[in-house]
Design an enzyme around this catalytic site. Structure first.
Site, PDB file in Angstrom:
ATOM      1  N   HIS A  52      43.118   6.411  70.543  1.00 15.64           N
ATOM      2  CA  HIS A  52      41.929   6.959  71.178  1.00 15.64           C
ATOM      3  C   HIS A  52      40.700   6.380  70.486  1.00 15.64           C
ATOM      4  O   HIS A  52      40.830   5.680  69.463  1.00 15.64           O
ATOM      5  CB  HIS A  52      41.921   8.503  71.098  1.00 15.64           C
ATOM      6  CG  HIS A  52      41.924   9.037  69.701  1.00 15.64           C
ATOM      7  ND1 HIS A  52      43.014   9.661  69.139  1.00 15.64           N
ATOM      8  CD2 HIS A  52      40.971   9.031  68.734  1.00 15.64           C
ATOM      9  CE1 HIS A  52      42.724  10.017  67.906  1.00 15.64           C
ATOM     10  NE2 HIS A  52      41.497   9.642  67.641  1.00 15.64           N
TER      11      HIS A  52
HETATM   12  P1  TYD Z   1      44.574  13.913  67.533  1.00 12.15           P
HETATM   13  O1  TYD Z   1      43.242  13.565  66.958  1.00 12.15           O
HETATM   14  O2  TYD Z   1      44.805  13.576  68.972  1.00 12.15           O
HETATM   15  O3  TYD Z   1      45.724  13.250  66.635  1.00 12.15           O
HETATM   16  P2  TYD Z   1      46.192  11.724  66.508  1.00 12.15           P
HETATM   17  O4  TYD Z   1      45.073  10.881  66.980  1.00 12.15           O
HETATM   18  O5  TYD Z   1      46.484  11.517  65.074  1.00 12.15           O
HETATM   19  O6  TYD Z   1      47.422  11.568  67.319  1.00 12.15           O
HETATM   20  O7  TYD Z   1      44.854  15.448  67.270  1.00 12.15           O
HETATM   21  C1  TYD Z   1      46.113  16.016  67.538  1.00 12.15           C
HETATM   22  C2  TYD Z   1      45.900  17.475  67.897  1.00 12.15           C
HETATM   23  O8  TYD Z   1      45.339  18.182  66.800  1.00 12.15           O
HETATM   24  C3  TYD Z   1      44.997  17.675  69.086  1.00 12.15           C
HETATM   25  O9  TYD Z   1      45.601  18.607  69.963  1.00 12.15           O
HETATM   26  C4  TYD Z   1      43.749  18.296  68.529  1.00 12.15           C
HETATM   27  C5  TYD Z   1      44.163  18.878  67.201  1.00 12.15           C
HETATM   28  N1  TYD Z   1      43.114  18.704  66.171  1.00 12.15           N
HETATM   29  C6  TYD Z   1      42.329  19.766  65.825  1.00 12.15           C
HETATM   30  O10 TYD Z   1      42.458  20.883  66.375  1.00 12.15           O
HETATM   31  N2  TYD Z   1      41.361  19.582  64.868  1.00 12.15           N
HETATM   32  C7  TYD Z   1      41.169  18.402  64.264  1.00 12.15           C
HETATM   33  O11 TYD Z   1      40.283  18.267  63.381  1.00 12.15           O
HETATM   34  C8  TYD Z   1      41.987  17.273  64.647  1.00 12.15           C
HETATM   35  C9  TYD Z   1      41.798  15.925  64.020  1.00 12.15           C
HETATM   36  C10 TYD Z   1      42.939  17.487  65.611  1.00 12.15           C
END
Ligand code: TYD
Length: 138
Positions: A52
């Site tokens: 992303h």
């Molecule tokens: P995401 O940033 O999509 O993880 P990655 O890019 O590492 O795969 O986040 C995964 C999930 O965690 C998403 O549902 C949102 C949640 N999240 C939070 O609630 N707070 C945060 O600070 C972060 C980074 C993620």
């Protein structure tokens, strides 16, 4: 912002026979104020994270333990960074598509972020990212 703005930064390291110490102060060692810290751990072998971009968020990524790769893409160029030391980190500016892979067993990925969590700041679709990055370049 172009990929060249994203770079590995070396952090202060206080050598001590009792164990080394590294510290990070917002707006001093990283080019933004720190509003949030999160970390990835227990990452299974072969897993990818990320995939992303963020519209406005600045981040700083540190391998607190073990190693992994961060691949950055500004819509034109891509670059792979290998992180494996807790006194180096990768500054990631806004509007960079990124994914993380090649996690070693036991790796811990700490991320410092310039804002609190906001799903509205994410671009999770690569085609949408490419279109937004193109507008920024024009
Ligand atoms: P995401 O940033 O999509 O993880 P990655 O890019 O590492 O795969 O986040 C995964 C999930 O965690 C998403 O549902 C949102 C949640 N999240 C939070 O609630 N707070 C945060 O600070 C972060 C980074 C993620």
């Amino acid at each position: 912002m172009p990929l060249n703005d994203c770079r590995i930064l070396e952090l202060p390291k206080i050598h001590d026979p009792r164990g080394n110490l590294t510290f990070i102060e917002g707006d001093i060692h990283v080019p933004f104020g720190i509003q949030r810290v999160y970390y990835l751990y227990d990452v299974p072998g072969g897993a990818d994270r990320g995939a992303h971009a963020h519209r406005n968020l600045h981040q700083f990524i540190v391998a607190m333990s073990g190693s992994f790769d961060v691949v950055l893409d500004d819509g034109v160029d891509q670059r792979r960074f290998h992180l494996n030391r807790s006194y180096f980190g990768l500054y990631v500016c806004p509007m960079m598509w990124r994914y993380l892979d090649n996690f070693s067993s036991g790796a811990v990925c700490m991320v410092l972020a310039s804002s609190r969590y906001s799903e509205a700041d994410y671009i999770r679709d690569y085609d949408e990212f490419m279109a937004a990055a193109k507008v920024l370049r024009s």
